[in-house]
Every structure is written in C-alpha cells, then in structure tokens.
Design an enzyme around this catalytic site. Structure first.
Site, PDB file in Angstrom:
ATOM      1  N   LYS A  22       0.844  -1.208   0.000  1.00 39.32           N
ATOM      2  CA  LYS A  22       0.000   0.000   0.000  1.00 39.32           C
ATOM      3  C   LYS A  22       0.876   1.254   0.000  1.00 39.32           C
ATOM      4  O   LYS A  22       0.654   2.178  -0.784  1.00 39.32           O
ATOM      5  CB  LYS A  22      -0.872  -0.015   1.244  1.00 39.32           C
ATOM      6  N   ASN A  23       1.903   1.245   0.855  1.00 44.67           N
ATOM      7  CA  ASN A  23       2.676   2.465   1.053  1.00 44.67           C
ATOM      8  C   ASN A  23       3.687   2.734  -0.050  1.00 44.67           C
ATOM      9  O   ASN A  23       4.361   3.769  -0.034  1.00 44.67           O
ATOM     10  CB  ASN A  23       3.351   2.460   2.431  1.00 44.67           C
ATOM     11  N   ARG A  92      -4.560  10.418   4.893  1.00 44.69           N
ATOM     12  CA  ARG A  92      -3.447  11.364   5.072  1.00 44.69           C
ATOM     13  C   ARG A  92      -2.481  11.288   3.899  1.00 44.69           C
ATOM     14  O   ARG A  92      -1.921  12.305   3.478  1.00 44.69           O
ATOM     15  CB  ARG A  92      -2.726  11.020   6.361  1.00 44.69           C
ATOM     16  N   CYS A 116      -4.768   9.922  11.211  1.00 40.62           N
ATOM     17  CA  CYS A 116      -5.312   8.697  11.807  1.00 40.62           C
ATOM     18  C   CYS A 116      -5.824   9.001  13.213  1.00 40.62           C
ATOM     19  O   CYS A 116      -5.778  10.127  13.673  1.00 40.62           O
ATOM     20  CB  CYS A 116      -4.202   7.657  11.879  1.00 40.62           C
ATOM     21  N   ARG A 121      -1.190  14.638  13.295  1.00 37.53           N
ATOM     22  CA  ARG A 121      -0.058  14.239  12.462  1.00 37.53           C
ATOM     23  C   ARG A 121       0.276  15.404  11.525  1.00 37.53           C
ATOM     24  O   ARG A 121      -0.341  15.568  10.503  1.00 37.53           O
ATOM     25  CB  ARG A 121      -0.390  12.957  11.722  1.00 37.53           C
ATOM     26  N   ASP A 304       4.786   0.544  12.230  1.00 33.78           N
ATOM     27  CA  ASP A 304       3.576  -0.108  11.696  1.00 33.78           C
ATOM     28  C   ASP A 304       3.468  -1.563  12.120  1.00 33.78           C
ATOM     29  O   ASP A 304       2.459  -2.207  11.841  1.00 33.78           O
ATOM     30  CB  ASP A 304       3.565  -0.038  10.163  1.00 33.78           C
ATOM     31  N   ARG A 396      -8.574  -0.807   4.835  1.00 34.88           N
ATOM     32  CA  ARG A 396      -7.754   0.247   4.217  1.00 34.88           C
ATOM     33  C   ARG A 396      -6.400  -0.300   3.788  1.00 34.88           C
ATOM     34  O   ARG A 396      -5.804   0.157   2.834  1.00 34.88           O
ATOM     35  CB  ARG A 396      -7.539   1.389   5.198  1.00 34.88           C
TER      36      ARG A 396
END
Ligand code: EPZ
Length: 417
Positions: A22-23, A92, A116, A121, A304, A396
C-alpha cells in the site's frame, strides 16, 4: 459496518502470498501527476486506500481503471490543481499530491489531512520542503496553498526522517531547476520504489535508500509502467500470525530483505524463521519469549508493526517493554487488548506488557489500521470468539485478510454488524 469474528485456538499452517505494498502504491499513484500520459501499475493491492487515491486522481482529471491487481492511469487531461477536503480527510497519504501538482502546474491547493486516530499528524515538513524549493505557501481555510512558477533546486534538511515528506520533496524536485539534496531523508523501501519509478519516468535521482538523496531536476518527465513491491508490513503481520499461534506458515511473494528488523525480533522470541523458495517459513514457538522492542525509522523496527508485536507479547512468557519513538501515542489498541485479558501498562510512548498464559475472547473495537490487525492476531489465540468491530479500518490496508487467514486454517469470518 462489518465486523470480523475469530475463534481462537487454531494453529496456522500452509502458505500465504503477500500483496503489493500500500505504502509504495500510494505515492507512485501520486507521481503519475508529474507527466501526462498512460501508466500501468502492476501488483497493486486491492485496498480502500488505493481506491481513495484513485478517486483523488479522477478528481484531478485523470482516467483511472482498476483491474484485478493492476491499475491503468491516464493523466493526459489532468489540469486540476485542488485536492479537496472530502478526499484528503479520508486518507493522510493524499498529501503526496502536493509536490506533483505544484511541480507540474506552479500552483497547488491541497486540504490539510485529517490524520489517523492517534495524535495530530503534522505536515510541517512537507510545507517547509516546498518553501525551500522556492514556493510561497499559505494556509487558507484549511487548505495548503503553494505557488511557484518554477521550483528551484536546494538543500532540504529534515529534523527527523519523514516518509511522506521525503516522497513529496523527491517528486517536486524531479521537475525543479537545478539540483536538490535531501538530507536526513527517510530510507524505507517504499522511498526506493518511488525513486525507481521516477527514474523510469526520466527523473535523475541517486542516493535513495540512504539518508542523503540527490535529485537533478529535468524539464519534463514521461509516463512509465511499474510493478509495486510486496508489502513488508503485511508480511510482518503474517509472520506474527504464525508465531502467535505456534503455527508453521510459508510466506511467499515477499521481500525478505525488507523485513530484517521484524525477522530478527521474532527470532529472539523463539520463532524459527528460514528462507525457503524465495519466501520465509515461520514456525512459532510453543511459548514466545518476552522481548523488548523500540520502533525506529527504517531499517529499524517499523512503527507499523508495533501493535501486532504487542499482541504477541501479550501471551509471551514474562515482561516486554515496547517503545514507539515515531508516534507518541500509537496505543489505541491497548484498551482493546486489555479487554481480551492482556496485562499492559502505558506511560507516554512506552507500553509494558506482562505476558499472560491465556487471553479470552471478547467484543473489541478497531481504532486504526494496525490496531485492527493486532486485535485479529490476539483473537487467533484468545479462548472462544473475538468480535472485532469497525473493520473498515483494516480494509484500508489489508487485502482480504480474513480469507488469507482462513486459508491458513483460522476460524474467521466477516459479518454485517
Ligand atoms: C508513513 O506515514 C506511512 N504511511 C505510515 O504507515 C507509517 O506509520 C509512517 O510513514 C512511519 O513509518 C504511508 O506511507 C502512506 P512520517 P507518514 O512522515 O509519511 C512526524 C500505515 O499503517 N512528521 O514518516 O505520514 C510524524 O508526526 C501507515 O500503513 C512531522 O512532524 O509518516 C511522525 O512522528 C500509518 N511533520 C514522524 O514524523 C511532518 O510534516 C514520521 O512520520 C511529517 C511527519
């Protein structure tokens, strides 16, 4: 809203394939705004956040088509300069369209992100990076407004490594005039993946993966195709799933070199981890040893993975001290783990976990993406049924997690709440 119901007590066994990261996918999708043309992204995970970024690109004028695990993006018609609050508040990572829009169009209006569940943040590093490249940045009615005819290369220094700000700076600098040096840059594999994609578009970037990245700006970039790297956090999550259930799982399609810190820590707990056919075989210990963990920017232990590791330490053999140095209060999973019988005390950014022999199933609530994963992991070993509500959080960032776990033997199902 959906909930996931897990019945504890099953050892996980079998093979699981890791999806695309995802990132890595999110900033790469944002980077397609840097050049008009048609792009194909492969090995893209089917996730809510990926669809949200796709929606963002559509709002900015791109054509976006999701296929099985690939996305085609056509940015030929991208003229919009504004990333609206309705989308940015959902995710974000949308902030990563700031650099590309500004670099391509000389002006960008991006809503401040919602962030989040844990703590504010900030995006000050992102803003300062754009200003360092010559942009005038103001905050108007909840929007970041950045303007600059042509960005100019400069030296950007981050007080602490920031993944998103490094990505934004790299993308903006790719089209700036002259050379940009990013000091104290983030070193995550997703940074290297983005840099590789930008290079395939014609950008001139070196040093990605180190804390000093040098970008020689060019006048124009061109569309390119890309294969998304595997998700190291999904891989780590399944490694913990094998460890916590005392199971025996072969994890395929992953990059073991992106997971060294997690592999090292899990071995300390007594898990047996061996490379096998390009993947990892993880055999859980009969009873995990308590091990202290402190999160750090890559290549350190990833924040994470903090919640998932805390779930494992909840049933370990003595006391573990878990410190998160990235986020001051990323412990929303603690009260929920305690409902399952975990014994955890939190003091500022430190969680002290006294392992218990057994957790007992209960109704718990997901609060953010990785907290949801931690609750499911704990549910795999809690006696009886654990009902995890608000699983939209987990959708997500994990592709069909209950299906992948069920294929490993877990008794897990999704129900409408
Ligand atoms: C990325 O978020 C990841 N998200 C996060 O993963 C991950 O937790 C985080 O990096 C840290 O590894 C994506 O890549 C989409 P940061 P990002 O900027 O870029 C502070 C998940 O679970 N900071 O590296 O937003 C910040 O508060 C998500 O997949 C500033 O102070 O994180 C934090 O303490 C959750 N000012 C630290 O830096 C800024 O302008 C690191 O944040 C930006 C960040």
């Amino acid at each position: 809203m959906d909930k996931i119901i897990v019945e504890g007590g099953r050892r996980l066994e079998g093979e699981v394939r890791i999806s695309g990261a995802k990132n890595a996918a999110l900033p790469i999708m944002a980077a397609t705004l840097l050049a008009r043309g048609a792009y194909t992204l492969r090995n893209v995970p089917s996730l809510v956040d990926v669809r949200t970024m796709g929606e963002m690109l559509r709002v900015l004028g791109a054509g976006v088509e999701h296929h099985d695990h690939s996305i085609t993006i056509d940015t030929t018609g991208c003229e919009a300069r504004e990333a609206p609050y309705e989308l940015v508040k959902q995710m974000r990572a949308s902030i990563c369209v700031l650099g590309p829009i500004l670099a391509r169009h000389g002006v960008a209006r991006v809503s401040l992100p919602g962030g989040c569940a844990w703590g504010p943040r900030p995006v000050d590093f992102h803003i300062r990076a754009m200003e360092t490249l010559g942009a005038k940045v103001t905050l108007e009615h909840g929007y970041i407004v950045a303007e600059c005819e042509r960005l100019k290369g400069a030296t950007i220094h981050f007080d602490t490594p920031s993944v998103g700000a490094t990505e934004n700076a790299m993308m903006a600098a790719s089209l700036a005039e002259g050379t940009t040096t990013i000091e104290n840059a983030a070193r995550e594999p997703e940074i290297g993946a983005l840099a590789g994609f930008l290079r395939s578009m014609g950008a001139r970037i070196t040093g990605d993966g180190t804390d000093r990245i040098v970008i020689d700006g060019v006048d124009e970039l061109f569309a390119a195709d890309v294969e998304i790297i595997p998700d190291r956090i999904e891989a780590g999550t399944f490694m913990v799933a094998a460890a916590i259930t005392g199971g025996d799982v072969l994890i395929t399609g992953m990059r073991t070199d992106h997971c060294s810190a997690v592999i090292g820590k899990l071995k300390e707990t007594g898990a047996e981890i061996t490379e096998e056919g390009g993947g990892l075989r993880v055999k859980g210990p009969v009873w995990a040893r308590s091990v202290n963990v402190t999160t750090a920017p890559y290549p350190g232990f990833p924040t994470d993975m903090q919640a998932q590791f805390m779930a494992l330490m909840s049933v370990a053999d003595s006391t573990a001290v878990i410190t998160d140095t990235i986020y001051a209060d990323r412990f929303a999973h603690v009260p929920e783990l305690k409902r399952l019988g975990a014994r955890i005390r939190v003091d500022r950014n430190v969680g002290v976990v006294n392992g218990v022999k057994r957790l007992s199933g209960a109704r718990v609530m997901a609060t953010d993406l990785r907290a949801s994963a931690a609750l499911i992991l704990a549910g795999l070993v809690a006696e009886g049924e654990t009902h995890v509500s608000r699983v939209y959080h987990i959708d997500r960032g994990y592709e069909k997690i209950e299906k992948k776990l069920a294929e490993l033997g877990a008794r897990i199902r999704r129900e409408r709440e």
